[in-house]
Enzyme design. Sequence first.
Site, PDB file in Angstrom:
ATOM      1  N   ALA A  25       7.705  17.097   1.466  1.00 21.26           N
ATOM      2  CA  ALA A  25       6.647  17.451   2.420  1.00 21.26           C
ATOM      3  C   ALA A  25       5.276  17.527   1.756  1.00 21.26           C
ATOM      4  O   ALA A  25       4.257  17.204   2.378  1.00 21.26           O
ATOM      5  CB  ALA A  25       6.979  18.773   3.108  1.00 21.26           C
ATOM      6  N   GLN A  48       0.843  -1.208   0.000  1.00 14.57           N
ATOM      7  CA  GLN A  48       0.000   0.000   0.000  1.00 14.57           C
ATOM      8  C   GLN A  48       0.878   1.257   0.000  1.00 14.57           C
ATOM      9  O   GLN A  48       0.577   2.234  -0.681  1.00 14.57           O
ATOM     10  CB  GLN A  48      -0.928  -0.013   1.220  1.00 14.57           C
ATOM     11  CG  GLN A  48      -1.987  -1.119   1.125  1.00 14.57           C
ATOM     12  CD  GLN A  48      -2.831  -1.245   2.381  1.00 14.57           C
ATOM     13  OE1 GLN A  48      -2.407  -0.890   3.480  1.00 14.57           O
ATOM     14  NE2 GLN A  48      -4.019  -1.780   2.239  1.00 14.57           N
ATOM     15  N   LEU A  49       1.973   1.184   0.757  1.00 13.43           N
ATOM     16  CA  LEU A  49       2.877   2.345   0.848  1.00 13.43           C
ATOM     17  C   LEU A  49       3.474   2.699  -0.518  1.00 13.43           C
ATOM     18  O   LEU A  49       3.477   3.867  -0.925  1.00 13.43           O
ATOM     19  CB  LEU A  49       3.982   2.007   1.871  1.00 13.43           C
ATOM     20  CG  LEU A  49       5.113   3.003   2.054  1.00 13.43           C
ATOM     21  CD1 LEU A  49       4.589   4.330   2.596  1.00 13.43           C
ATOM     22  CD2 LEU A  49       6.170   2.446   3.015  1.00 13.43           C
ATOM     23  N   ARG A  54      10.153 -17.902  -2.473  1.00 15.53           N
ATOM     24  CA  ARG A  54       9.343 -16.870  -1.791  1.00 15.53           C
ATOM     25  C   ARG A  54       7.874 -16.868  -2.232  1.00 15.53           C
ATOM     26  O   ARG A  54       7.036 -16.255  -1.578  1.00 15.53           O
ATOM     27  CB  ARG A  54       9.936 -15.485  -2.034  1.00 15.53           C
ATOM     28  CG  ARG A  54       9.833 -15.025  -3.472  1.00 15.53           C
ATOM     29  CD  ARG A  54      10.287 -13.607  -3.637  1.00 15.53           C
ATOM     30  NE  ARG A  54      10.572 -13.286  -5.029  1.00 15.53           N
ATOM     31  CZ  ARG A  54      10.799 -12.077  -5.474  1.00 15.53           C
ATOM     32  NH1 ARG A  54      10.792 -11.060  -4.642  1.00 15.53           N
ATOM     33  NH2 ARG A  54      11.050 -11.849  -6.740  1.00 15.53           N
ATOM     34  N   HIS A  97       2.241   5.008  -3.442  1.00 16.43           N
ATOM     35  CA  HIS A  97       2.441   6.469  -3.446  1.00 16.43           C
ATOM     36  C   HIS A  97       3.654   6.768  -4.315  1.00 16.43           C
ATOM     37  O   HIS A  97       4.790   6.518  -3.923  1.00 16.43           O
ATOM     38  CB  HIS A  97       2.566   6.989  -2.010  1.00 16.43           C
ATOM     39  CG  HIS A  97       1.268   6.864  -1.286  1.00 16.43           C
ATOM     40  ND1 HIS A  97       0.323   7.868  -1.279  1.00 16.43           N
ATOM     41  CD2 HIS A  97       0.708   5.816  -0.631  1.00 16.43           C
ATOM     42  CE1 HIS A  97      -0.746   7.450  -0.628  1.00 16.43           C
ATOM     43  NE2 HIS A  97      -0.541   6.205  -0.221  1.00 16.43           N
ATOM     44  N   ARG A  98       3.379   7.289  -5.512  1.00 17.02           N
ATOM     45  CA  ARG A  98       4.409   7.380  -6.539  1.00 17.02           C
ATOM     46  C   ARG A  98       5.371   8.529  -6.368  1.00 17.02           C
ATOM     47  O   ARG A  98       6.476   8.502  -6.890  1.00 17.02           O
ATOM     48  CB  ARG A  98       3.732   7.468  -7.924  1.00 17.02           C
ATOM     49  CG  ARG A  98       3.032   6.189  -8.306  1.00 17.02           C
ATOM     50  CD  ARG A  98       1.979   6.400  -9.359  1.00 17.02           C
ATOM     51  NE  ARG A  98       0.816   7.067  -8.791  1.00 17.02           N
ATOM     52  CZ  ARG A  98      -0.292   7.349  -9.469  1.00 17.02           C
ATOM     53  NH1 ARG A  98      -0.356   7.037 -10.734  1.00 17.02           N
ATOM     54  NH2 ARG A  98      -1.309   7.953  -8.873  1.00 17.02           N
ATOM     55  N   ARG A 142      -3.942   8.351   4.400  1.00 18.08           N
ATOM     56  CA  ARG A 142      -3.563   7.128   5.125  1.00 18.08           C
ATOM     57  C   ARG A 142      -3.711   7.229   6.645  1.00 18.08           C
ATOM     58  O   ARG A 142      -3.710   6.197   7.323  1.00 18.08           O
ATOM     59  CB  ARG A 142      -2.125   6.723   4.774  1.00 18.08           C
ATOM     60  CG  ARG A 142      -1.930   6.388   3.302  1.00 18.08           C
ATOM     61  CD  ARG A 142      -2.802   5.248   2.826  1.00 18.08           C
ATOM     62  NE  ARG A 142      -2.456   4.849   1.460  1.00 18.08           N
ATOM     63  CZ  ARG A 142      -2.967   3.811   0.833  1.00 18.08           C
ATOM     64  NH1 ARG A 142      -3.878   3.055   1.412  1.00 18.08           N
ATOM     65  NH2 ARG A 142      -2.611   3.528  -0.398  1.00 18.08           N
ATOM     66  N   GLN A 192      13.914  -4.233   1.399  1.00 21.78           N
ATOM     67  CA  GLN A 192      14.681  -5.468   1.525  1.00 21.78           C
ATOM     68  C   GLN A 192      14.181  -6.482   0.491  1.00 21.78           C
ATOM     69  O   GLN A 192      12.975  -6.708   0.366  1.00 21.78           O
ATOM     70  CB  GLN A 192      14.506  -6.053   2.924  1.00 21.78           C
ATOM     71  CG  GLN A 192      15.386  -7.263   3.166  1.00 21.78           C
ATOM     72  CD  GLN A 192      15.107  -7.898   4.506  1.00 21.78           C
ATOM     73  OE1 GLN A 192      13.971  -8.260   4.827  1.00 21.78           O
ATOM     74  NE2 GLN A 192      16.125  -8.024   5.309  1.00 21.78           N
TER      75      GLN A 192
HETATM   76  C1  LIG Z   1      -8.921   3.878   1.582  1.00 23.38           C
HETATM   77  C2  LIG Z   1      -8.151   3.479   0.339  1.00 23.38           C
HETATM   78  C3  LIG Z   1      -8.575   2.403  -0.419  1.00 23.38           C
HETATM   79  C4  LIG Z   1      -7.873   2.033  -1.569  1.00 23.38           C
HETATM   80  N1  LIG Z   1      -8.288   0.950  -2.289  1.00 23.38           N
HETATM   81  C5  LIG Z   1      -7.636   0.604  -3.425  1.00 23.38           C
HETATM   82  C6  LIG Z   1      -8.062  -0.502  -4.225  1.00 23.38           C
HETATM   83  O1  LIG Z   1      -9.034  -1.177  -3.903  1.00 23.38           O
HETATM   84  N2  LIG Z   1      -7.355  -0.810  -5.340  1.00 23.38           N
HETATM   85  C7  LIG Z   1      -6.263  -0.074  -5.756  1.00 23.38           C
HETATM   86  O2  LIG Z   1      -5.666  -0.380  -6.795  1.00 23.38           O
HETATM   87  N3  LIG Z   1      -5.834   0.971  -5.009  1.00 23.38           N
HETATM   88  C8  LIG Z   1      -6.474   1.323  -3.883  1.00 23.38           C
HETATM   89  N4  LIG Z   1      -6.022   2.379  -3.120  1.00 23.38           N
HETATM   90  C9  LIG Z   1      -4.787   3.059  -3.537  1.00 23.38           C
HETATM   91  C10 LIG Z   1      -5.074   4.401  -4.230  1.00 23.38           C
HETATM   92  O3  LIG Z   1      -5.866   4.233  -5.387  1.00 23.38           O
HETATM   93  C11 LIG Z   1      -3.750   5.099  -4.631  1.00 23.38           C
HETATM   94  O4  LIG Z   1      -3.051   4.301  -5.558  1.00 23.38           O
HETATM   95  C12 LIG Z   1      -2.846   5.317  -3.441  1.00 23.38           C
HETATM   96  O5  LIG Z   1      -3.564   5.777  -2.329  1.00 23.38           O
HETATM   97  C13 LIG Z   1      -1.777   6.343  -3.817  1.00 23.38           C
HETATM   98  O6  LIG Z   1      -2.409   7.608  -3.867  1.00 23.38           O
HETATM   99  P1  LIG Z   1      -2.066   8.678  -4.959  1.00 23.38           P
HETATM  100  O7  LIG Z   1      -2.095   8.107  -6.329  1.00 23.38           O
HETATM  101  O8  LIG Z   1      -2.951   9.852  -4.700  1.00 23.38           O
HETATM  102  O9  LIG Z   1      -0.557   9.089  -4.491  1.00 23.38           O
HETATM  103  P2  LIG Z   1       0.714   9.375  -5.345  1.00 23.38           P
HETATM  104  O10 LIG Z   1       1.047   8.270  -6.270  1.00 23.38           O
HETATM  105  O11 LIG Z   1       1.817   9.757  -4.363  1.00 23.38           O
HETATM  106  O12 LIG Z   1       0.348  10.625  -6.182  1.00 23.38           O
HETATM  107  C14 LIG Z   1       0.133  11.884  -5.573  1.00 23.38           C
HETATM  108  C15 LIG Z   1      -0.754  12.718  -6.463  1.00 23.38           C
HETATM  109  O13 LIG Z   1      -0.032  13.007  -7.674  1.00 23.38           O
HETATM  110  C16 LIG Z   1      -0.954  12.994  -8.758  1.00 23.38           C
HETATM  111  N5  LIG Z   1      -0.554  11.922  -9.672  1.00 23.38           N
HETATM  112  C17 LIG Z   1       0.423  10.989  -9.468  1.00 23.38           C
HETATM  113  N6  LIG Z   1       0.534  10.198 -10.548  1.00 23.38           N
HETATM  114  C18 LIG Z   1      -0.389  10.613 -11.421  1.00 23.38           C
HETATM  115  C19 LIG Z   1      -0.786  10.175 -12.700  1.00 23.38           C
HETATM  116  N7  LIG Z   1      -0.215   9.149 -13.327  1.00 23.38           N
HETATM  117  N8  LIG Z   1      -1.753  10.854 -13.336  1.00 23.38           N
HETATM  118  C20 LIG Z   1      -2.367  11.920 -12.759  1.00 23.38           C
HETATM  119  N9  LIG Z   1      -2.074  12.369 -11.517  1.00 23.38           N
HETATM  120  C21 LIG Z   1      -1.085  11.730 -10.875  1.00 23.38           C
HETATM  121  C22 LIG Z   1      -2.352  12.756  -8.177  1.00 23.38           C
HETATM  122  O14 LIG Z   1      -2.949  13.991  -7.893  1.00 23.38           O
HETATM  123  C23 LIG Z   1      -2.051  12.032  -6.894  1.00 23.38           C
HETATM  124  O15 LIG Z   1      -3.069  12.157  -5.915  1.00 23.38           O
HETATM  125  C24 LIG Z   1      -6.706   2.763  -1.970  1.00 23.38           C
HETATM  126  C25 LIG Z   1      -6.284   3.853  -1.191  1.00 23.38           C
HETATM  127  C26 LIG Z   1      -6.997   4.201  -0.046  1.00 23.38           C
HETATM  128  C27 LIG Z   1      -6.508   5.380   0.788  1.00 23.38           C
END
Ligand SMILES: Cc1cc2nc3c(=O)[nH]c(=O)nc-3n(C[C@H](O)[C@H](O)[C@H](O)COP(=O)(O)OP(=O)(O)OC[C@H]3O[C@@H](n4cnc5c(N)ncnc54)[C@H](O)[C@@H]3O)c2cc1C
Length: 227
Positions: free
Chosen positions: A158, A76-77, A141, A80-81, A168, A88
Site C-alpha cells: 500500500a 512506465q509501470l 519481435r 516502479h521498483r 501517475r 507476458q
Molecule cells: C511525469 C513523469 C515523467 C517521467 N519522465 C521520465 C523520463 O523522461 N525518463 C526516465 O527515465 N524516467 C521518467 N519518469 C520515471 C521516473 O523517473 C521514475 O523512474 C518512475 O516514476 C518510478 O518512480 P520512483 O523511482 O519514485 O518509484 P519506485 O521505483 O517504486 O521507488 C519508490 C521510492 O523508493 C525510493 N527508491 C527506490 N529506489 C531507490 C534508489 N535506488 N535510490 C534511492 N531511492 C530509491 C525513492 O524514494 C522512490 O521514490 C517519469 C515519471 C513521471 C511521473
Amino acid sequence: MYVEILNFTPNPEKTVAMAGKLCYSPSRIKNLKERIEKEKIKDFIHKLTSMGHFSPLEHITFTFGIEGISRVASHQLVRHRIASYSQQSQRYVEYEHLEYIIPPEIERDEELKSTFISMMEQAHKIYTYFLEKNIEAEDARYVLPNATATKIIVTMNARSLLHFFEIRCCHRAQWEIQRLACRMLKLAREIAPSIFEKAGPKCLDGIEYCPEGKMSCGRPFSLKELC
Ligand SMILES: Cc1cc2nc3c(=O)[nH]c(=O)nc-3n(C[C@H](O)[C@H](O)[C@H](O)COP(=O)(O)OP(=O)(O)OC[C@H]3O[C@@H](n4cnc5c(N)ncnc54)[C@H](O)[C@@H]3O)c2cc1C
C-alpha cells in the site's frame, strides 16, 4: 484496458492499524488485536499517514491483473521498483493476431487512425514473415511497435501504491498510465477506503500545491476522474 484485483491481504485496514499500534503500545499482540477491534481504525490510519508514519502500510499488498495496455504503459509501470511483476513474454508467446493500443488523439482523426492501423498491420506482416522463415519470436519481435498490447500481473504494497497513485494519477503523467493508475486506485479504494481515501496527486480536490511547479497543468485532480 482491463484491470482487476486478483488478491489482497485479508483485513487490510486492521492489519495496518495493528502494525501502527504495536509501535506505540506496551500490550501483548493478543490484547492489541482485541483493542483494534474496538478502536476507530479509520481515524488511527489517518493519524499514522498524516504524521508520515508509512511503514505499517507495507504489511498489506494488492495484486492486480492488467490486460490491454501498450508496451509503452507497461514500460512506465515497471519503472516502479517497489513492486513485483509478471509480464507476458514476447519470447515464448507468438502473436497470431496483433492487438495494439491506439492513442485517443490519433484515433479521433480518421486519416491518422488509418495510417496508424496500416503501419501496425505491416509490422505484424513482417513479424509473421520472420516467424515463417524460422526466426525465433525473441528476434522477430524487434519489428513490433510500442503500441503492441501486453498483459501483466503486478503486486504492490500500500505504501508503494500511494506513491504510484501520487505521481501517475497526475494529469502530467501520460494518458495511458494515468488511466491505468486511476483504475487501480478506484479498485483499491473499494477494498481499503481509509487507506486510499486521500490517495492521488498532491492537488487532489483543489489542494493548492503542485510539485510540477512551472510545468503544472493548472487543473486540480478530482476523484470523479476515477472512471
Ligand atoms: C511525469 C513523469 C515523467 C517521467 N519522465 C521520465 C523520463 O523522461 N525518463 C526516465 O527515465 N524516467 C521518467 N519518469 C520515471 C521516473 O523517473 C521514475 O523512474 C518512475 O516514476 C518510478 O518512480 P520512483 O523511482 O519514485 O518509484 P519506485 O521505483 O517504486 O521507488 C519508490 C521510492 O523508493 C525510493 N527508491 C527506490 N529506489 C531507490 C534508489 N535506488 N535510490 C534511492 N531511492 C530509491 C525513492 O524514494 C522512490 O521514490 C517519469 C515519471 C513521471 C511521473
